[in-house]
Design a protein around this motif. Structure first.
Motif, PDB file in Angstrom:
ATOM      1  N   PRO A 152      -1.604 -22.119  -6.080  1.00 50.96           N
ATOM      2  CA  PRO A 152      -3.062 -22.147  -6.016  1.00 50.96           C
ATOM      3  C   PRO A 152      -3.612 -23.329  -5.229  1.00 50.96           C
ATOM      4  N   GLY A 153      -4.632 -23.016  -4.419  1.00 56.27           N
ATOM      5  CA  GLY A 153      -5.320 -24.058  -3.671  1.00 56.27           C
ATOM      6  C   GLY A 153      -4.637 -24.502  -2.396  1.00 56.27           C
ATOM      7  N   GLU A 154      -3.495 -23.918  -2.076  1.00 58.52           N
ATOM      8  CA  GLU A 154      -2.761 -24.293  -0.870  1.00 58.52           C
ATOM      9  C   GLU A 154      -2.788 -23.131   0.126  1.00 58.52           C
ATOM     10  N   TYR A 155      -3.081 -23.435   1.370  1.00 58.84           N
ATOM     11  CA  TYR A 155      -3.163 -22.423   2.422  1.00 58.84           C
ATOM     12  C   TYR A 155      -2.476 -22.956   3.665  1.00 58.84           C
ATOM     13  N   ALA A 156      -1.862 -22.040   4.421  1.00 61.91           N
ATOM     14  CA  ALA A 156      -1.196 -22.444   5.658  1.00 61.91           C
ATOM     15  C   ALA A 156      -1.051 -21.234   6.561  1.00 61.91           C
ATOM     16  N   ASN A 157      -0.939 -21.482   7.852  1.00 61.79           N
ATOM     17  CA  ASN A 157      -0.715 -20.408   8.814  1.00 61.79           C
ATOM     18  C   ASN A 157       0.741 -19.975   8.767  1.00 61.79           C
ATOM     19  N   VAL A 158       0.932 -18.658   8.650  1.00 67.13           N
ATOM     20  CA  VAL A 158       2.270 -18.074   8.562  1.00 67.13           C
ATOM     21  C   VAL A 158       2.378 -16.973   9.618  1.00 67.13           C
ATOM     22  N   THR A 159       3.483 -16.963  10.343  1.00 67.09           N
ATOM     23  CA  THR A 159       3.727 -15.925  11.334  1.00 67.09           C
ATOM     24  C   THR A 159       4.423 -14.750  10.662  1.00 67.09           C
ATOM     25  N   ARG A 160       3.878 -13.562  10.876  1.00 68.01           N
ATOM     26  CA  ARG A 160       4.411 -12.326  10.306  1.00 68.01           C
ATOM     27  C   ARG A 160       4.317 -11.222  11.362  1.00 68.01           C
ATOM     28  N   ALA A 161       4.954 -10.093  11.068  1.00 64.39           N
ATOM     29  CA  ALA A 161       4.805  -8.922  11.937  1.00 64.39           C
ATOM     30  C   ALA A 161       3.353  -8.450  11.867  1.00 64.39           C
ATOM     31  N   GLU A 162       2.854  -7.965  12.988  1.00 65.00           N
ATOM     32  CA  GLU A 162       1.463  -7.499  13.058  1.00 65.00           C
ATOM     33  C   GLU A 162       1.301  -6.118  12.414  1.00 65.00           C
ATOM     34  N   VAL A 163       2.329  -5.288  12.573  1.00 60.84           N
ATOM     35  CA  VAL A 163       2.318  -3.929  12.035  1.00 60.84           C
ATOM     36  C   VAL A 163       3.630  -3.699  11.293  1.00 60.84           C
ATOM     37  N   VAL A 164       3.558  -3.070  10.136  1.00 59.54           N
ATOM     38  CA  VAL A 164       4.778  -2.715   9.400  1.00 59.54           C
ATOM     39  C   VAL A 164       4.705  -1.262   8.962  1.00 59.54           C
ATOM     40  N   GLU A 165       5.884  -0.679   8.864  1.00 56.85           N
ATOM     41  CA  GLU A 165       6.015   0.629   8.241  1.00 56.85           C
ATOM     42  C   GLU A 165       6.945   0.422   7.052  1.00 56.85           C
ATOM     43  N   ALA A 166       6.489   0.827   5.874  1.00 58.18           N
ATOM     44  CA  ALA A 166       7.259   0.581   4.651  1.00 58.18           C
ATOM     45  C   ALA A 166       7.415   1.878   3.863  1.00 58.18           C
ATOM     46  N   VAL A 167       8.488   1.941   3.112  1.00 57.61           N
ATOM     47  CA  VAL A 167       8.710   3.042   2.182  1.00 57.61           C
ATOM     48  C   VAL A 167       8.776   2.444   0.785  1.00 57.61           C
ATOM     49  N   ALA A 168       8.182   3.158  -0.175  1.00 55.54           N
ATOM     50  CA  ALA A 168       8.180   2.691  -1.564  1.00 55.54           C
ATOM     51  C   ALA A 168       8.003   3.908  -2.468  1.00 55.54           C
ATOM     52  N   GLN A 169       7.987   3.642  -3.750  1.00 60.14           N
ATOM     53  CA  GLN A 169       7.697   4.686  -4.728  1.00 60.14           C
ATOM     54  C   GLN A 169       6.394   4.341  -5.426  1.00 60.14           C
ATOM     55  N   ASP A 170       5.684   5.386  -5.846  1.00 56.60           N
ATOM     56  CA  ASP A 170       4.450   5.166  -6.593  1.00 56.60           C
ATOM     57  C   ASP A 170       4.769   5.075  -8.091  1.00 56.60           C
ATOM     58  N   ILE A 171       3.748   5.005  -8.907  1.00 52.02           N
ATOM     59  CA  ILE A 171       3.904   4.803 -10.344  1.00 52.02           C
ATOM     60  C   ILE A 171       4.673   5.938 -11.023  1.00 52.02           C
ATOM     61  N   ASN A 172       4.701   7.110 -10.374  1.00 54.02           N
ATOM     62  CA  ASN A 172       5.426   8.257 -10.927  1.00 54.02           C
ATOM     63  C   ASN A 172       6.807   8.437 -10.327  1.00 54.02           C
ATOM     64  N   GLY A 173       7.195   7.528  -9.424  1.00 57.14           N
ATOM     65  CA  GLY A 173       8.512   7.610  -8.804  1.00 57.14           C
ATOM     66  C   GLY A 173       8.543   8.403  -7.515  1.00 57.14           C
ATOM     67  N   ASN A 174       7.384   8.886  -7.067  1.00 54.35           N
ATOM     68  CA  ASN A 174       7.319   9.642  -5.817  1.00 54.35           C
ATOM     69  C   ASN A 174       7.374   8.695  -4.627  1.00 54.35           C
ATOM     70  N   GLU A 175       8.218   9.025  -3.659  1.00 51.38           N
ATOM     71  CA  GLU A 175       8.370   8.186  -2.474  1.00 51.38           C
ATOM     72  C   GLU A 175       7.209   8.414  -1.510  1.00 51.38           C
ATOM     73  N   PHE A 176       6.758   7.332  -0.868  1.00 48.91           N
ATOM     74  CA  PHE A 176       5.731   7.446   0.164  1.00 48.91           C
ATOM     75  C   PHE A 176       6.047   6.454   1.271  1.00 48.91           C
ATOM     76  N   ILE A 177       5.494   6.737   2.447  1.00 53.13           N
ATOM     77  CA  ILE A 177       5.636   5.845   3.602  1.00 53.13           C
ATOM     78  C   ILE A 177       4.237   5.411   4.003  1.00 53.13           C
ATOM     79  N   ILE A 178       4.088   4.135   4.302  1.00 59.37           N
ATOM     80  CA  ILE A 178       2.796   3.603   4.737  1.00 59.37           C
ATOM     81  C   ILE A 178       3.012   2.810   6.019  1.00 59.37           C
ATOM     82  N   LYS A 179       2.111   3.035   6.993  1.00 59.95           N
ATOM     83  CA  LYS A 179       2.091   2.211   8.200  1.00 59.95           C
ATOM     84  C   LYS A 179       0.832   1.367   8.096  1.00 59.95           C
ATOM     85  N   ALA A 180       0.994   0.058   8.197  1.00 58.80           N
ATOM     86  CA  ALA A 180      -0.130  -0.843   7.951  1.00 58.80           C
ATOM     87  C   ALA A 180      -0.220  -1.917   9.017  1.00 58.80           C
TER      88      ALA A 180
END
Length: 167
Positions: free
Chosen positions: A94-122
């Protein structure tokens, strides 16, 4: 129920979390408690290890209205594109901030609360939040992504705040 958010340097923040294998009422309660905790903090994301839960699970809500909760269970990043440096903070630092380099766009796969798989591009804040929260599941904090001199500077600042009772 509000959960306690662990603060750096709590060693539980360094654990590589175990996969979720049961999609049941207990998991739904954990997600609901995490959401209540995140919105109360307030934050845009919260990973299970930040509240002392050893599960590969995080939640994100980047909406202004705080009504678009996304649940990511057993997430993996499939693709990364580009690179962008922007400011990050963390409910566990808490209270600490800094510039971090990350990917600009990601595509991820995960499961939802019911265990169903989904893919998100963000992109934008959602891409940054996914990467930040996924780091938590692997025991990595945004501080670990900083250049050594900046990381040490932030750690010293945290120490001073701890000694003063402000952290």
């Amino acid at each position: 129920m509000l959960l306690e958010i662990l603060k750096y340097p709590d060693p539980r923040l360094r654990v590589k979390c175990k996969p979720v294998d049961k999609f049941d009422e207990e998991l739904k309660k954990i997600v609901n408690d995490m959401a209540e905790t995140m919105y109360n903090a307030p934050g845009v994301g919260l990973a299970a290890p930040q509240v002392g839960i050893d599960k590969r699970l995080f939640i994100i809500d980047i909406s202004k209205e705080k009504n678009d909760l996304k649940v990511f269970i057993n997430p993996t990043i499939l693709k990364k594109e580009g690179e962008i440096c922007d400011e990050e903070g963390c409910l566990s630092v808490p209270g600490e901030y800094a510039n971090v380099t990350r990917a600009e766009v990601v595509e991820a796969v995960a499961q939802d609360i019911n265990g169903n798989e989904f893919i998100i591009k963000a992109d934008g804040l959602m891409a940054r939040a996914i990467q930040h929260e996924l780091d938590h599941l692997n025991g990595t904090l945004f501080l670990d992504r900083l250049p050594a001199f900046k990381r040490e500077s932030v750690k010293k600042h945290i120490k001073r705040r701890q000694l003063a009772g402000e952290y």
